[in-house]
Design a protein around this motif. Structure first.
Motif, mmCIF file in Angstrom:
data_model
loop_
_atom_site.group_PDB
_atom_site.id
_atom_site.type_symbol
_atom_site.label_atom_id
_atom_site.label_comp_id
_atom_site.label_asym_id
_atom_site.label_seq_id
_atom_site.Cartn_x
_atom_site.Cartn_y
_atom_site.Cartn_z
ATOM 1 N N LEU A 235 -0.101 11.057 -0.228
ATOM 2 C CA LEU A 235 0.091 10.331 -1.495
ATOM 3 C C LEU A 235 -0.554 11.119 -2.636
ATOM 4 C CD1 LEU A 235 0.763 7.982 0.422
ATOM 5 C CD2 LEU A 235 -0.648 6.518 -0.995
ATOM 6 N N SER A 236 0.074 11.062 -3.788
ATOM 7 C CA SER A 236 -0.524 11.692 -4.965
ATOM 8 C C SER A 236 -1.587 10.758 -5.533
ATOM 9 C CB SER A 236 0.546 11.953 -6.019
ATOM 10 O OG SER A 236 1.024 10.700 -6.485
ATOM 11 N N ALA A 237 -2.429 11.305 -6.429
ATOM 12 C CA ALA A 237 -3.472 10.472 -7.034
ATOM 13 C C ALA A 237 -2.838 9.311 -7.797
ATOM 14 C CB ALA A 237 -4.326 11.324 -7.969
ATOM 15 N N SER A 238 -1.707 9.577 -8.445
ATOM 16 C CA SER A 238 -1.108 8.483 -9.225
ATOM 17 C C SER A 238 -0.503 7.437 -8.292
ATOM 18 C CB SER A 238 -0.089 9.011 -10.229
ATOM 19 O OG SER A 238 1.060 9.432 -9.546
ATOM 20 N N GLN A 239 0.018 7.875 -7.137
ATOM 21 C CA GLN A 239 0.529 6.874 -6.176
ATOM 22 C C GLN A 239 -0.610 5.979 -5.678
ATOM 23 O OE1 GLN A 239 2.714 9.543 -3.499
ATOM 24 N NE2 GLN A 239 4.500 8.213 -3.762
ATOM 25 N N LEU A 240 -1.760 6.581 -5.429
ATOM 26 C CA LEU A 240 -2.890 5.773 -4.957
ATOM 27 C C LEU A 240 -3.338 4.808 -6.054
ATOM 28 C CD1 LEU A 240 -5.004 5.004 -2.837
ATOM 29 C CD2 LEU A 240 -6.474 6.799 -3.754
ATOM 30 N N ARG A 241 -3.361 5.308 -7.291
ATOM 31 C CA ARG A 241 -3.765 4.417 -8.396
ATOM 32 C C ARG A 241 -2.812 3.230 -8.486
ATOM 33 N NH1 ARG A 241 -4.898 8.988 -11.287
ATOM 34 N NH2 ARG A 241 -2.898 8.957 -12.374
ATOM 35 N N ARG A 242 -1.524 3.526 -8.355
ATOM 36 C CA ARG A 242 -0.539 2.445 -8.455
ATOM 37 C C ARG A 242 -0.706 1.450 -7.294
ATOM 38 N NH1 ARG A 242 4.045 0.483 -6.999
ATOM 39 N NH2 ARG A 242 4.135 1.843 -5.209
ATOM 40 N N LEU A 243 -0.968 2.005 -6.126
ATOM 41 C CA LEU A 243 -1.164 1.159 -4.939
ATOM 42 C C LEU A 243 -2.362 0.229 -5.147
ATOM 43 C CD1 LEU A 243 0.487 1.260 -2.401
ATOM 44 C CD2 LEU A 243 -1.250 2.669 -1.341
ATOM 45 N N ARG A 244 -3.409 0.790 -5.713
ATOM 46 C CA ARG A 244 -4.606 -0.033 -5.938
ATOM 47 C C ARG A 244 -4.323 -1.123 -6.959
ATOM 48 N NH1 ARG A 244 -9.128 4.688 -5.669
ATOM 49 N NH2 ARG A 244 -9.862 4.164 -3.581
ATOM 50 N N ARG A 245 -3.547 -0.739 -7.974
ATOM 51 C CA ARG A 245 -3.190 -1.762 -8.971
ATOM 52 C C ARG A 245 -2.392 -2.883 -8.310
ATOM 53 N NH1 ARG A 245 -1.755 2.052 -12.548
ATOM 54 N NH2 ARG A 245 0.457 1.819 -12.055
ATOM 55 N N GLU A 246 -1.390 -2.480 -7.513
ATOM 56 C CA GLU A 246 -0.539 -3.477 -6.847
ATOM 57 C C GLU A 246 -1.349 -4.331 -5.873
ATOM 58 O OE1 GLU A 246 2.544 -4.329 -7.338
ATOM 59 O OE2 GLU A 246 2.644 -2.885 -8.979
ATOM 60 N N ALA A 247 -2.347 -3.703 -5.266
ATOM 61 C CA ALA A 247 -3.152 -4.435 -4.280
ATOM 62 C C ALA A 247 -3.932 -5.562 -4.937
ATOM 63 C CB ALA A 247 -4.096 -3.480 -3.560
ATOM 64 N N GLY A 248 -4.049 -5.505 -6.269
ATOM 65 C CA GLY A 248 -4.741 -6.582 -6.971
ATOM 66 C C GLY A 248 -3.799 -7.690 -7.422
ATOM 67 N N ARG A 249 -2.489 -7.506 -7.190
ATOM 68 C CA ARG A 249 -1.508 -8.516 -7.628
ATOM 69 C C ARG A 249 -0.794 -9.088 -6.416
ATOM 70 N NH1 ARG A 249 2.145 -4.825 -11.434
ATOM 71 N NH2 ARG A 249 3.442 -6.674 -11.427
ATOM 72 N N ASP A 250 -0.327 -10.316 -6.543
ATOM 73 C CA ASP A 250 0.443 -10.883 -5.435
ATOM 74 C C ASP A 250 1.799 -10.203 -5.343
ATOM 75 O OD1 ASP A 250 -1.117 -12.571 -4.052
ATOM 76 O OD2 ASP A 250 -0.852 -14.234 -5.445
ATOM 77 N N PRO A 251 2.414 -10.097 -4.173
ATOM 78 C CA PRO A 251 1.950 -10.672 -2.910
ATOM 79 C C PRO A 251 0.876 -9.843 -2.183
ATOM 80 C CG PRO A 251 4.020 -9.561 -2.548
ATOM 81 C CD PRO A 251 3.748 -9.452 -4.029
ATOM 82 N N LEU A 252 0.720 -8.569 -2.569
ATOM 83 C CA LEU A 252 -0.238 -7.769 -1.798
ATOM 84 C C LEU A 252 -1.653 -8.326 -1.895
ATOM 85 C CD1 LEU A 252 0.812 -4.045 -2.308
ATOM 86 C CD2 LEU A 252 0.917 -5.426 -0.252
ATOM 87 N N ALA A 253 -1.997 -8.861 -3.068
ATOM 88 C CA ALA A 253 -3.373 -9.339 -3.231
ATOM 89 C C ALA A 253 -3.710 -10.380 -2.164
ATOM 90 C CB ALA A 253 -3.566 -9.924 -4.619
#
Ligand code: SAM
Length: 629
Positions: free
Chosen positions: A584-602
């Motif tokens: 994963l690129s750094a920006s993909q990880l950043r996006r993943l972390r952002r998504e992990a804070g929102r539903d449904p992933l949250a």
């Protein structure tokens, strides 16, 4: 009949006379619903007649003619003397307190009716505007046709034209009478045609190639509950669906595509499991050859069918091959204010990519922008884990005698061995052994050799929302609530655990491997085949050593409740390392972390609320924190 009122006696006599006039097949069906007990079947028939009498009274009060007496309940009413019929009709609706349906009859026919918000949403998704020729092949009490009628009338379509365009079919005469009555109350004599037939077998009731829209909520009846002879007939009729344990609703989907004209739409309420289960792979392949328009999961809108143990999924498909570049709309429905309507948030994906995304052809249910490329990257990696489940201990032959709790094994056990349970395993950690088994393979179904449990090994609770992996250095045996997994020889277990507990992997598992979501409780079953589909990158020595170090450290921290905050911090560092390993690129990880804070992933990935014991993992309980105990 001693003790019964005169009216009840009359009713039962009439039911008996009507019964003798029913066809052999119908009697067999009603008897089956009453567990073969004729008296019970007769009393259900009498109860339906009571409801029919009251429904006729409502029709009369609204100035409509009664329904024809050519169905079982109608025949019972015909056999009643006018005074008894009038007495029945004047009873308070529901005064008997008895539902005309039994739990068994509802299960046998899949009798779960759809509430208006769902009906409206599905008609919206299907683009219904009143001009279409509509077939409802499992009409039940008429939910879809009633609403279609109201919406078309509101759009100015004349009743006579509308009646020609709508048709409902149901195999159950009791259901059909309910629908007929409701439609007559709404539409009077112009009400659309309802036909009593097995929609899957009666080509006259459901002519092929004719309909603009096939809509409804077909019966969910598990394959093994469909009578054997009927199941064999359906299987022969729909060979493309395969010989697996096909749900009755699956046959309705296949038939629905036949009933439609080219370019017509199928819009069904289905069970989400139908699109994830292995047995429905043939069905997904069949559907994938057509234009998938919308899939809306109701996983996050609980209670749509309070009495049914399924997670509903709305599916809209247009008959015919998808045009180049066609995009599937994936929706996640949640309840709006007051639970009066459902609100949907959407994502989209090109159909070819959507179908190729998940191993084994499962269908992901919600993806945000950028998810697909990330998941595709992981999907290309090797899947080297070997996994199996622990001991299946037969409760009927006395699991209680084989298992005991406590710090020490009971002296009475002949072959005491430590035993782990799903409850004892979380991400990074296992509880000290508190259970013991008297290891007598002959008393255990699917007993495994003790080598299977030799440490060190990876343990994963079988039922959870997301993979939670711990390294177990001991030789403890495990119940079948725990999965045992091993990477190929030579790979470090702690580095493997670090990858499996990392954010990218858990997101991958959530989107693509959620096979067998347990109804209603939003839990997944991590079967062996699910774990064996988890991607693991090949690591160079340095990466492996660093991931192993982080995994060991996480395991140590997880044992100490006072240091759990440090564990959360450590996991962040570990996610970075794992993301690199997964490409994963750094920006993909950043996006993943952002998504992990929102539903449904949250909701799925929510980090610890610390110090809580994990027992059941449903959305509600999970919100209370479950990744670490
Ligand atoms: C899940 S209910 C849905 C009823 C209605 N569509 C709704 O959504 O409210 C399914 C209905 O299918 C009917 N059914 C079961 N097997 C059938 C068959 N082979 N042909 C036609 N109808 C069938 C049942 O009697 C039941 O009324």
């Amino acid at each position: 009949m001693a003790g019964l009122s005169e009216l009840e006696q009359d009713l039962q006599r009439a039911a008996q006379l009507a019964w003798d006039e029913l066809s052999h097949d119908l009697r067999a069906r009603l008897l089956d619903e009453a567990r073969g007990q004729r008296a019970a079947a007769l009393s259900r028939l009498a109860e339906h007649a009571r409801h029919a009498a009251q429904a006729d009274a409502r029709l009369a009060a609204a100035g409509h003619a009664p329904l024809p007496a050519d169905d079982p309940a109608g025949r019972v009413l015909e056999h009643l003397c006018p005074a008894a019929a009038a007495a029945l009709a004047s009873e308070d609706p529901g005064a008997s307190g008895s539902s005309p349906w039994t739990a068994r009859s509802q299960k046998r026919r899949g009798g779960v009716y759809t509430e208006r918000p769902l009906v409206d949403l599905l008609l919206d998704l299907a683009g219904y505007h009143g001009q279409e020729r509509v077939l409802e092949p499992a009409v039940g009490a008429g939910a879809f046709l009633l609403r279609a009628w109201e919406r078309a009338r509101a759009a100015g379509v004349a009743p006579a034209r509308l009646a020609e365009r709508l048709r409902g079919v149901d195999v159950h005469p009791y259901a059909l009478r309910e629908a007929r009555c409701a439609l007559r109350l709404l539409a009077g004599e112009a009400a659309p045609r309802l036909v009593e037939a097995d929609a899957l077998a009666d080509a006259e009731a459901c002519p092929a190639g004719e309909w603009d829209l096939v809509v409804g909520n077909p019966p969910y009846v598990r394959g093994e509950r469909i009578p054997a002879e009927l199941r064999a007939r359906y299987r022969a009729r729909f060979p493309d669906l395969g010989a697996g344990n096909q749900d009755l609703a699956g046959y309705f989907v296949a038939a629905g595509l036949e009933w439609l004209r080219e370019g017509g739409r199928l819009a069904f309420v289905l069970s989400q499991g139908l699109l994830e289960a292995r047995s429905t792979r043939g069905l997904r392949e069949l559907l994938g050859a057509h234009q998938l328009e919308a899939l809306v999961s109701l996983e996050w809108a609980p209670g749509a069918f309070p009495d049914a143990s399924v997670i509903p999924l709305l599916l809209v498909v247009r008959k015919g091959p998808p045009p180049a570049g066609h995009r599937v709309r994936l929706g996640r429905a949640t309840w709006g204010p007051g639970r009066e309507a459902l609100e949907v948030s959407w994502s989209q994906l090109e159909q070819g990519r959507f179908l190729r995304l998940a191993p084994e052809g499962r269908w992901p249910l919600f993806l945000r922008r950028g998810d697909a490329s990330l998941l595709e990257g992981l999907r290309r990696l090797p899947t080297p884990l070997e996994a199996g489940y622990g001991l299946a201990i037969r409760t009927r032959v006395g699991a209680g005698e084989l298992v005991a709790e406590g710090p020490e094994p009971p002296a009475s056990f002949s072959a005491p061995r430590p035993l782990r349970d799903g409850r004892d395993v979380a991400a990074w950690g296992t509880e000290p052994v508190r259970r013991w088994i008297d290891y007598r393979p002959e008393a255990i179904s699917d007993a495994k050799s003790e080598d299977f449990f030799a440490g060190p090994k990876l343990l994963i609770p079988r039922i959870a929302l997301t993979p939670q992996v711990a390294v177990d250095e001991s030789d403890a045996l495990c119940r079948n609530t725990v999965m045992v997994a091993r990477p190929p020889a030579g790979r470090d277990l702690y580095a493997t655990a670090a990858l499996l507990n990392s954010l990218p992997l858990r997101v991958y598992a959530f989107h693509l491997l959620r096979a067998g979501v347990l109804a209603g409780s939003h839990r997944c079953t991590f079967y062996a085949r699910v774990l064996q589909a988890l991607p693991l990158p090949t690591l160079d020595e340095g990466d492996e050593a660093e991931l192993a170090r982080l995994g060991r450290e996480a395991t140590r921290l997880a044992r100490d409740p006072a240091r759990r905050e440090q564990l959360v911090e450590l996991e962040r560092a570990l996610d970075e390392r794992a993301a690199l390993a997964y490409g994963l690129s750094a920006s993909q990880l950043r996006r993943l972390r952002r998504e992990a804070g929102r539903d449904p992933l949250a909701t799925v990935l929510r980090p610890a609320r610390l110090g809580q014991r994990r027992r059941r993992i449903g959305v509600a309980e999970f919100a209370a924190g479950a990744r670490y105990r």
